[in-house]
Design a protein around this motif. Structure first.
Motif, mmCIF file in Angstrom:
data_model
loop_
_atom_site.group_PDB
_atom_site.id
_atom_site.type_symbol
_atom_site.label_atom_id
_atom_site.label_comp_id
_atom_site.label_asym_id
_atom_site.label_seq_id
_atom_site.Cartn_x
_atom_site.Cartn_y
_atom_site.Cartn_z
ATOM 1 N N PRO A 8 6.863 -33.396 -17.157
ATOM 2 C CA PRO A 8 6.517 -32.860 -15.831
ATOM 3 C C PRO A 8 5.392 -33.612 -15.095
ATOM 4 O O PRO A 8 5.499 -33.625 -13.849
ATOM 5 C CB PRO A 8 6.163 -31.382 -16.396
ATOM 6 N N HIS A 9 4.533 -34.015 -15.807
ATOM 7 C CA HIS A 9 3.727 -34.902 -15.291
ATOM 8 C C HIS A 9 3.996 -35.874 -14.367
ATOM 9 O O HIS A 9 3.583 -36.165 -13.332
ATOM 10 C CB HIS A 9 2.614 -35.388 -16.445
ATOM 11 N N THR A 10 5.125 -36.768 -14.928
ATOM 12 C CA THR A 10 5.682 -37.748 -14.068
ATOM 13 C C THR A 10 6.477 -37.396 -13.074
ATOM 14 O O THR A 10 6.049 -38.054 -12.008
ATOM 15 C CB THR A 10 6.590 -38.503 -15.189
ATOM 16 N N LYS A 11 7.009 -36.129 -13.121
ATOM 17 C CA LYS A 11 7.678 -35.732 -11.925
ATOM 18 C C LYS A 11 6.969 -35.357 -10.841
ATOM 19 O O LYS A 11 7.009 -35.757 -9.631
ATOM 20 C CB LYS A 11 8.583 -34.678 -12.465
ATOM 21 N N ARG A 12 5.794 -34.726 -11.153
ATOM 22 C CA ARG A 12 4.795 -34.275 -10.333
ATOM 23 C C ARG A 12 3.953 -35.497 -9.633
ATOM 24 O O ARG A 12 4.051 -35.540 -8.493
ATOM 25 C CB ARG A 12 3.732 -33.531 -11.193
ATOM 26 N N GLN A 13 3.939 -36.545 -10.317
ATOM 27 C CA GLN A 13 3.500 -37.885 -9.751
ATOM 28 C C GLN A 13 4.294 -38.348 -8.763
ATOM 29 O O GLN A 13 3.996 -38.894 -7.698
ATOM 30 C CB GLN A 13 3.052 -38.732 -10.682
ATOM 31 N N LYS A 14 5.605 -38.444 -9.111
ATOM 32 C CA LYS A 14 6.775 -38.868 -8.385
ATOM 33 C C LYS A 14 6.964 -38.484 -7.012
ATOM 34 O O LYS A 14 7.511 -38.742 -5.907
ATOM 35 C CB LYS A 14 7.978 -39.441 -9.252
ATOM 36 N N THR A 15 6.957 -37.116 -7.163
ATOM 37 C CA THR A 15 6.913 -36.101 -5.966
ATOM 38 C C THR A 15 6.135 -35.769 -5.044
ATOM 39 O O THR A 15 6.226 -34.894 -4.055
ATOM 40 C CB THR A 15 7.936 -34.835 -6.337
ATOM 41 N N GLU A 16 4.696 -36.053 -5.410
ATOM 42 C CA GLU A 16 3.468 -35.830 -4.546
ATOM 43 C C GLU A 16 3.705 -36.491 -3.217
ATOM 44 O O GLU A 16 4.085 -37.603 -3.259
ATOM 45 C CB GLU A 16 2.243 -36.198 -5.215
ATOM 46 N N MET A 17 3.540 -35.403 -2.171
ATOM 47 C CA MET A 17 3.791 -35.743 -0.748
ATOM 48 C C MET A 17 2.297 -36.638 -0.489
ATOM 49 O O MET A 17 1.160 -36.336 -0.993
ATOM 50 C CB MET A 17 3.790 -34.671 0.245
ATOM 51 N N LEU A 37 -1.644 -30.672 9.365
ATOM 52 C CA LEU A 37 -0.481 -31.226 8.451
ATOM 53 C C LEU A 37 -0.490 -30.381 7.041
ATOM 54 O O LEU A 37 0.476 -29.763 6.630
ATOM 55 C CB LEU A 37 -0.333 -32.578 8.033
ATOM 56 N N LYS A 38 -1.966 -30.395 6.526
ATOM 57 C CA LYS A 38 -2.111 -29.728 5.107
ATOM 58 C C LYS A 38 -1.938 -28.107 5.398
ATOM 59 O O LYS A 38 -2.040 -27.337 4.400
ATOM 60 C CB LYS A 38 -3.430 -30.120 4.503
ATOM 61 N N LEU A 39 -2.082 -27.589 6.481
ATOM 62 C CA LEU A 39 -1.699 -26.165 6.577
ATOM 63 C C LEU A 39 -0.089 -25.907 6.368
ATOM 64 O O LEU A 39 0.224 -24.626 6.338
ATOM 65 C CB LEU A 39 -2.081 -25.521 7.986
ATOM 66 N N LEU A 40 0.708 -26.768 6.546
ATOM 67 C CA LEU A 40 2.282 -26.771 6.237
ATOM 68 C C LEU A 40 2.637 -26.630 4.775
ATOM 69 O O LEU A 40 1.934 -27.206 3.916
ATOM 70 C CB LEU A 40 3.071 -27.539 6.994
ATOM 71 N N PRO A 41 3.143 -25.882 4.501
ATOM 72 C CA PRO A 41 3.710 -25.788 3.164
ATOM 73 C C PRO A 41 4.376 -27.285 2.325
ATOM 74 O O PRO A 41 3.857 -27.585 1.408
ATOM 75 C CB PRO A 41 4.910 -24.781 2.980
ATOM 76 N N LYS A 42 5.021 -27.977 3.326
ATOM 77 C CA LYS A 42 5.567 -29.086 2.966
ATOM 78 C C LYS A 42 4.393 -30.222 2.452
ATOM 79 O O LYS A 42 4.463 -30.831 1.634
ATOM 80 C CB LYS A 42 6.218 -29.620 4.076
ATOM 81 N N TYR A 43 3.047 -30.004 3.201
ATOM 82 C CA TYR A 43 2.108 -31.090 3.012
ATOM 83 C C TYR A 43 1.130 -30.268 2.277
ATOM 84 O O TYR A 43 -0.179 -31.263 2.316
ATOM 85 C CB TYR A 43 1.755 -31.648 4.417
ATOM 86 N N LEU A 57 0.467 -47.774 3.382
ATOM 87 C CA LEU A 57 0.743 -46.854 4.512
ATOM 88 C C LEU A 57 2.177 -46.436 4.618
ATOM 89 O O LEU A 57 2.472 -45.065 4.623
ATOM 90 C CB LEU A 57 0.094 -47.331 6.071
ATOM 91 N N GLU A 58 2.965 -47.297 4.696
ATOM 92 C CA GLU A 58 4.589 -47.025 4.591
ATOM 93 C C GLU A 58 5.008 -46.173 3.408
ATOM 94 O O GLU A 58 6.202 -45.651 3.566
ATOM 95 C CB GLU A 58 5.333 -48.249 4.986
ATOM 96 N N ALA A 59 4.169 -46.247 2.240
ATOM 97 C CA ALA A 59 4.912 -45.651 1.215
ATOM 98 C C ALA A 59 4.337 -44.180 1.407
ATOM 99 O O ALA A 59 4.823 -43.350 0.575
ATOM 100 C CB ALA A 59 3.898 -46.245 0.017
ATOM 101 N N CYS A 60 3.682 -43.682 2.493
ATOM 102 C CA CYS A 60 3.247 -42.220 2.599
ATOM 103 C C CYS A 60 4.622 -41.752 3.439
ATOM 104 O O CYS A 60 5.493 -42.155 4.003
ATOM 105 C CB CYS A 60 2.024 -42.315 3.406
ATOM 106 N N ASP A 61 4.537 -40.294 3.560
ATOM 107 C CA ASP A 61 5.541 -39.703 3.665
ATOM 108 C C ASP A 61 5.376 -39.285 5.412
ATOM 109 O O ASP A 61 6.401 -38.986 5.842
ATOM 110 C CB ASP A 61 5.580 -38.250 3.001
ATOM 111 N N VAL A 62 4.281 -39.232 5.886
ATOM 112 C CA VAL A 62 3.804 -39.142 7.355
ATOM 113 C C VAL A 62 2.530 -40.123 7.625
ATOM 114 O O VAL A 62 1.803 -39.986 6.586
ATOM 115 C CB VAL A 62 3.603 -37.526 7.394
ATOM 116 N N ILE A 63 2.540 -40.617 8.694
ATOM 117 C CA ILE A 63 1.462 -41.328 8.858
ATOM 118 C C ILE A 63 0.749 -41.223 10.394
ATOM 119 O O ILE A 63 1.552 -41.120 11.347
ATOM 120 C CB ILE A 63 2.026 -42.905 9.078
ATOM 121 N N VAL A 64 -0.538 -40.989 10.568
ATOM 122 C CA VAL A 64 -1.053 -40.530 11.561
ATOM 123 C C VAL A 64 -2.070 -41.366 12.293
ATOM 124 O O VAL A 64 -2.938 -42.139 11.109
ATOM 125 C CB VAL A 64 -1.744 -39.064 11.512
ATOM 126 N N ASP A 65 -2.205 -41.899 13.376
ATOM 127 C CA ASP A 65 -3.241 -42.475 14.068
ATOM 128 C C ASP A 65 -3.405 -44.020 13.590
ATOM 129 O O ASP A 65 -4.500 -44.844 13.747
ATOM 130 C CB ASP A 65 -4.639 -41.740 13.989
#
Length: 336
Positions: A8-17, A37-43, A57-65
């Motif tokens: 479970p710990h590894t899955k949590r790390q892999k799916t963290e947004m 963004l952090k007000l949204l359930p997804k983030y 940065l490109e490894a992130c799910d969303v990139i701002v500014d």
């Protein structure tokens, strides 16, 4: 030691947004963008990655500014030479990262705070109002678009008391020693500062501004019972009406129609002449000149309406002891 990839710990790390933004000095726009963004359930539980390294940065799910790209899906930067996006054709202010995130996620953010359904017609009203009330100013400030003509000299500085100024002050001073961890913690403070103001504003517009708008609209729609042309609006309870009245006149295509507003001041009743615009001291139709500066019984004798209290010397407002008396004053004033 081999890490169990199914734990479970590894899955949590892999799916963290992850939300990516630039490292170094921070500004109000990306501080607010990240918070929204952090007000949204997804983030909601996303890690915030602050970096200037493209691969990180490109490894992130969303990139701002940062990253010099805008696609409305993953990349939300506004620093490109050819960038000219605005909130809608009705607005001229170029978007910052805050405006971009709000444009794409604003309705979802608002609905998440208010438990409002996505197809609620009032959501669209709030969405545009909150942009014009707050987000547009952040966009303009970050893009260097002044709210005033360049030839107007300010009488004093407001830089330290604006939200962008407060955020700027959270950056380390030029002669302060700091590391990345401290800078990131200061960015988190800035994001919470911007976000706290934003959330309070959303709640105010939903819980106070919107109900007032509904009352003003209903009063306008009922105005022809007092005057065939709908020039008198009566409020049977006090409500902040002025800003709504002008916006609703535009919406209902009756701009300039309303001359007088009647409401209770808690003791008696007021007749207020509507100004030519929300910021003007000039009235569309001031109360009659012969009545101005006259008070009490002398006013009742002059107007032939009992219960007179006063008429301001400029004619922008007057008073009567009763609702019926105030209404008669407004109706008679129309004949001058």
């Amino acid at each position: 030691m081999t890490i169990d990839q199914t734990s479970p710990h590894t899955k949590r790390q892999k799916t963290e947004m992850k939300i990516g933004t630039h490292s170094g000095t921070f500004h109000a726009d990306e501080a607010l963008a990240v918070f929204m963004l952090k007000l949204l359930p997804k983030y909601k539980d996303s890690a915030v990655v602050r970096s200037r390294t493209p691969d990180v940065l490109e490894a992130c799910d969303v990139i701002v500014d940062v990253q010099g790209q805008y696609d409305g899906v993953k990349h939300f930067d506004h620093h490109q030479r050819d960038f000219s996006e605005t909130f809608s054709p009705s607005f001229k202010t170029k978007l910052s990262s805050a405006g971009l995130i709000y444009k794409h996620f604003g309705k979802e953010v608002i609905s998440s705070q208010l438990d409002m359904k996505h197809d609620d017609s009032k959501l669209g009203i709030l969405y545009e109002k909150i942009y014009s009330a707050m987000i547009e100013a952040i966009d303009g400030n970050d893009n260097g678009q002044s709210a005033y003509p360049d030839d107007i000299e300010p009488a004093y500085s407001t830089s330290s008391i604006t939200l962008p100024g407060m955020v700027a002050a959270l950056n380390p001073a030029w002669n302060e020693t700091y590391d990345d961890a401290y800078l990131d913690s200061q960015f988190e403070k800035a994001s919470k500062l911007m976000g706290g103001v934003f959330v309070d504003l959303v709640k105010y517009y939903a819980n106070a501004w919107l109900p007032a708008r509904d009352l003003v609209k209903a009063a306008i729609e009922n105005s022809k019972q007092y005057d065939d042309e709908g020039r008198i609006v009566v409020f049977d309870q006090f409500v902040t009406w002025k800003g709504h009245l002008f916006e609703l006149e535009e919406e209902l295509k009756i701009k300039g129609q309303i001359y007088y507003v009647i409401y209770s001041d808690g003791k008696g009743w007021r007749v207020q002449a509507v100004p030519v615009d929300p910021h003007s001291f000039k009235s569309r139709k001031p109360l009659p000149e012969p009545w101005r500066g006259v008070r009490d019984q002398a006013l009742s004798d002059l107007t032939g309406i009992e219960g007179g209290v006063f008429i301001h010397a400029s004619g922008f407002i007057g008073g009567n002891q009763t609702r019926a008396g105030a209404l008669l004053m407004a109706q008679k004033a129309l004949t001058f």
